[in-house]
Design an enzyme around this catalytic site. Structure first.
Site, PDB file in Angstrom:
ATOM      1  N   GLU A  70      66.141 -17.643  43.618  1.00  0.00           N
ATOM      2  CA  GLU A  70      65.982 -16.477  42.737  1.00  0.00           C
ATOM      3  C   GLU A  70      64.685 -16.717  41.984  1.00  0.00           C
ATOM      4  OE1 GLU A  70      65.139 -14.516  40.090  1.00  0.00           O
ATOM      5  OE2 GLU A  70      66.702 -15.326  38.788  1.00  0.00           O
ATOM      6  N   GLU A 117      55.528 -15.039  35.715  1.00  0.00           N
ATOM      7  CA  GLU A 117      56.290 -16.302  35.645  1.00  0.00           C
ATOM      8  C   GLU A 117      57.150 -16.520  36.891  1.00  0.00           C
ATOM      9  OE1 GLU A 117      58.511 -16.623  31.962  1.00  0.00           O
ATOM     10  OE2 GLU A 117      56.825 -17.656  31.034  1.00  0.00           O
TER      11      GLU A 117
END
Length: 321
Positions: free
Chosen positions: A81, A90
């Protein structure tokens, strides 16, 4: 679980495992061995979670960066994920690429398999009004001297929030399609696309929204070695349209963060203009957007937006930090 047949009896690596939940799902799907990798101290808790669920014989928690930890075998599956806000903010996709190039067998499986970042022009009068128009009359006091500062505070940086399909003025434009089997790290350092929209209605244009989908497919057709820099030609974006590598498109499982789909914690990312543009129906909005990794901090993202409508050109620079 819908990919259980590709996971059962196989070796899996979970990149950025966090609490270890995806690694545990893989063990429940029958994986022979799962390497759960995380650079942060959450790996210590993940190890405790694995023990508490009696899975220490299947799941090996590795506390360290994907670039540094050692796995002494090739893996059949990578799961991660990795997605950030606006897909790439990020994001841990670089770590997934590193894991793929270090360990994935040819013909192996990456979940999710591909990702698409979209953008579209938005109208959002309520949001603009509560942030800006409020200052025109504060308990009967004229505070319009605050307007320019209010706009700067409210709209200087990208805003992560939830909007609905009603805020969207046109069909979306694909900013970037990412094939997790062939994408390279340098490719992600700068993403640029030109766009042209025609407004479907008469409305004030307040800015642009960005969101993404990720798709979970079966393994790619193994016509190339993952460990080389050769891309799968059948997976490339051809004339802006994606050639699917799976044989049956209905088999795809899609996680969408689009405004018309159920909200997720990723929400949507909005870049607001300081002043709205009044659009007529069918009026064109065209321009260029460039996303670059910040030199100051690789986790930050610089967003450069040029747009023209009604004969006027504008530039909006913002940093997602």
């Amino acid at each position: 679980m819908q990919h259980q047949s590709f996971i059962a009896g196989k070796v899996v690596v979970d990149v950025g495992c966090g609490t270890g939940i995806l690694a545990i799902f893989c063990a429940q799907a029958g994986a022979k061995r799962v390497y759960a990798v995380d650079a942060s101290d959450i790996a210590l808790q993940a190890n405790e979670v694995v023990k508490a669920n009696n899975l220490s014989d299947v799941i090996v928690v590795l506390h360290g960066r994907v670039e540094d930890v050692e796995i002494d075998e090739e893996v059949d599956v990578i799961i991660s994920e990795w997605m950030g806000y606006m897909l790439l903010y990020e994001s841990m996709l670089g770590s997934v690429i590193t894991a793929r190039d270090r360990w994935l067998k040819p013909g192996g499986l990456i979940l999710p398999s591909n990702a698409t970042l979209y953008m579209a022009p938005v109208t959002h009068s309520d949001r603009y009004s509560e942030s800006v128009d409020f200052w025109r009359n504060v308990y009967g006091i004229d505070m319009s001297a605050m307007l320019s500062l209010a706009k700067q505070c409210a709209f200087e940086e990208p805003s992560v929030e939830t909007i609905t399909g009603e805020n969207i003025l046109t069909w979306p434009h694909v900013v970037k399609y990412i094939d997790c089997y062939s994408v390279t790290i340098p490719e992600l350092e700068t993403v640029t696309t030109g766009f042209k929209f025609n407004s479907m209605m008469r409305a004030p244009l307040h800015g642009f929204a960005f969101w993404f989908d990720v798709e979970f497919n079966g393994p790619a057709i193994p016509t190339s070695d993952y460990h080389s820099s050769t891309s799968f030609t059948e997976n490339h974006l051809v004339n802006g349209s994606q050639r699917k590598k799976r044989t049956n498109p209905s088999e795809a499982l899609v996680l969408s963060t689009a405004p018309e789909d159920p909200p997720t914690h990723w929400q949507q990312t909005l870049i607001y203009f300081y002043d709205p543009i009044e659009l007529e129906q069918d009026q064109a909005i065209e321009g260029l957007v460039t996303l670059t990794q910040s030199k100051e901090n690789a986790r930050f993202m610089n967003i450069h937006l040029e747009y023209t409508s009604g004969g006027r050109s504008h530039v909006k620079e913002s940093v997602m930090r």
